[in-house]
Design an enzyme around this catalytic site. Structure first.
Site, PDB file in Angstrom:
ATOM      1  N   LYS A 131     -10.208  -9.209   5.208  1.00  0.00           N
ATOM      2  CA  LYS A 131     -10.019  -8.308   6.341  1.00  0.00           C
ATOM      3  C   LYS A 131     -10.559  -8.913   7.628  1.00  0.00           C
ATOM      4  O   LYS A 131     -11.729  -9.312   7.686  1.00  0.00           O
ATOM      5  CB  LYS A 131     -10.724  -6.977   6.062  1.00  0.00           C
ATOM      6  CG  LYS A 131     -10.216  -6.270   4.815  1.00  0.00           C
ATOM      7  CD  LYS A 131     -11.090  -5.075   4.444  1.00  0.00           C
ATOM      8  CE  LYS A 131     -10.633  -4.452   3.138  1.00  0.00           C
ATOM      9  NZ  LYS A 131     -11.525  -3.362   2.689  1.00  0.00           N
ATOM     10  N   SER A 146      -3.900   8.505   5.665  1.00  0.00           N
ATOM     11  CA  SER A 146      -2.466   8.791   5.734  1.00  0.00           C
ATOM     12  C   SER A 146      -2.148  10.262   5.947  1.00  0.00           C
ATOM     13  O   SER A 146      -1.235  10.608   6.709  1.00  0.00           O
ATOM     14  CB  SER A 146      -1.759   8.290   4.473  1.00  0.00           C
ATOM     15  OG  SER A 146      -2.251   8.940   3.313  1.00  0.00           O
ATOM     16  N   VAL A 183      -6.266   0.796   4.918  1.00  0.00           N
ATOM     17  CA  VAL A 183      -5.030   1.118   5.625  1.00  0.00           C
ATOM     18  C   VAL A 183      -4.471   2.404   5.013  1.00  0.00           C
ATOM     19  O   VAL A 183      -4.780   2.741   3.874  1.00  0.00           O
ATOM     20  CB  VAL A 183      -4.003  -0.039   5.495  1.00  0.00           C
ATOM     21  CG1 VAL A 183      -4.473  -1.251   6.276  1.00  0.00           C
ATOM     22  CG2 VAL A 183      -3.751  -0.414   4.032  1.00  0.00           C
ATOM     23  N   CYS A 209       0.821  -1.217   0.000  1.00  0.00           N
ATOM     24  CA  CYS A 209       0.000   0.000   0.000  1.00  0.00           C
ATOM     25  C   CYS A 209       0.855   1.268   0.000  1.00  0.00           C
ATOM     26  O   CYS A 209       1.653   1.481   0.925  1.00  0.00           O
ATOM     27  CB  CYS A 209      -0.922   0.012   1.219  1.00  0.00           C
ATOM     28  SG  CYS A 209      -1.926   1.504   1.338  1.00  0.00           S
TER      29      CYS A 209
END
Length: 226
Positions: free
Chosen positions: A46, A72, A59, A19
């Site tokens: 998941k 993020s 994520v 990712c």
């Protein structure tokens, strides 16, 4: 009282090995010298505990003690604000501009993903044209100095670095240099990829996993370069 970083504070980043958005936060953690643990999850399967933590089922997720953060850009600003040496401009206008370009960088990452995921030649070239259109916008803004804004590393750079990691992998694995027409971005990418925090922000077998991912997805990029 304001939250500050304590070296004994438990910090855990929940991740998927490929990712790019997780990689942004890993770079910031490493650059800031923050101790952390990392836990990987399979996004195709998941676990319930992960879904309970992540409202969007995505994520990265950061566990700061018993507190949870997601997205993020949010995680990176938090990590920046609780440690010394800001990675955001002091000027409010430039800070706002950087936040906008961080969001744009996310769209470039998605364009890069769509280009890599394209199933046939026509879709590949269409997606690549869209990617290059976005790259041309960044090219016109990129400083010729060390980093995107100039001499100082900023969160916009940590947001862009995963893009260059994937461009480098694409060039190595498939002999496709998607930055060939963008000399400023190419230079920025070389400087960012030379940083220890960027080099250490991916797993050791990243290129192998990256190649396996696109081959399993039966992408045109992977299948046409077998």
């Amino acid at each position: 009282m304001p939250t500050t970083y304590r070296p004994n504070q438990s910090i855990e980043l929940i991740s998927f090995k490929l990712c790019p958005f997780v990689q942004r936060s890993v770079i910031t953690l490493l650059h800031k010298g923050i101790d952390f643990k990392i836990q990987y999850v399979d996004l195709a399967n998941k676990p319930d505990w992960f879904l309970a933590l992540s409202p969007l089922g995505k994520v990265p997720v950061l566990k700061y003690g018993d507190q949870v953060l997601f997205e993020s850009a949010v995680i990176n600003e938090f990590l920046d604000e609780i440690t010394e040496g800001s990675l955001m401009p002091a000027d409010p206008l430039q800070k706002a501009k950087d936040r906008g370009w961080i969001e744009f960088a996310s769209q470039v990452l998605m364009a890069q993903y769509q280009t890599s995921m394209a199933k046939n030649e026509d879709d590949y070239h269409s997606a690549l044209a869209g990617l290059k259109d976005k790259l041309s916008r960044l090219e016109n803004l990129t400083s010729e100095n060390a980093y995107f804004n100039g001499d100082d590393l900023a969160l916009i750079d940590t947001a862009l670095a995963p893009l260059f990691t994937r461009f480098a992998a694409t060039k190595t694995l498939y002999a496709k240099d998607w930055l060939a027409d963008f000399p400023r971005l190419s230079g920025l990418g070389e400087r960012l990829l030379a940083l220890p925090a960027v080099q250490r922000s991916v797993v050791d077998d990243f290129n192998q996993l990256y190649a396996e991912y696109w081959l399993k997805a039966e992408s045109h990029l992977a299948l046409s370069n077998r």
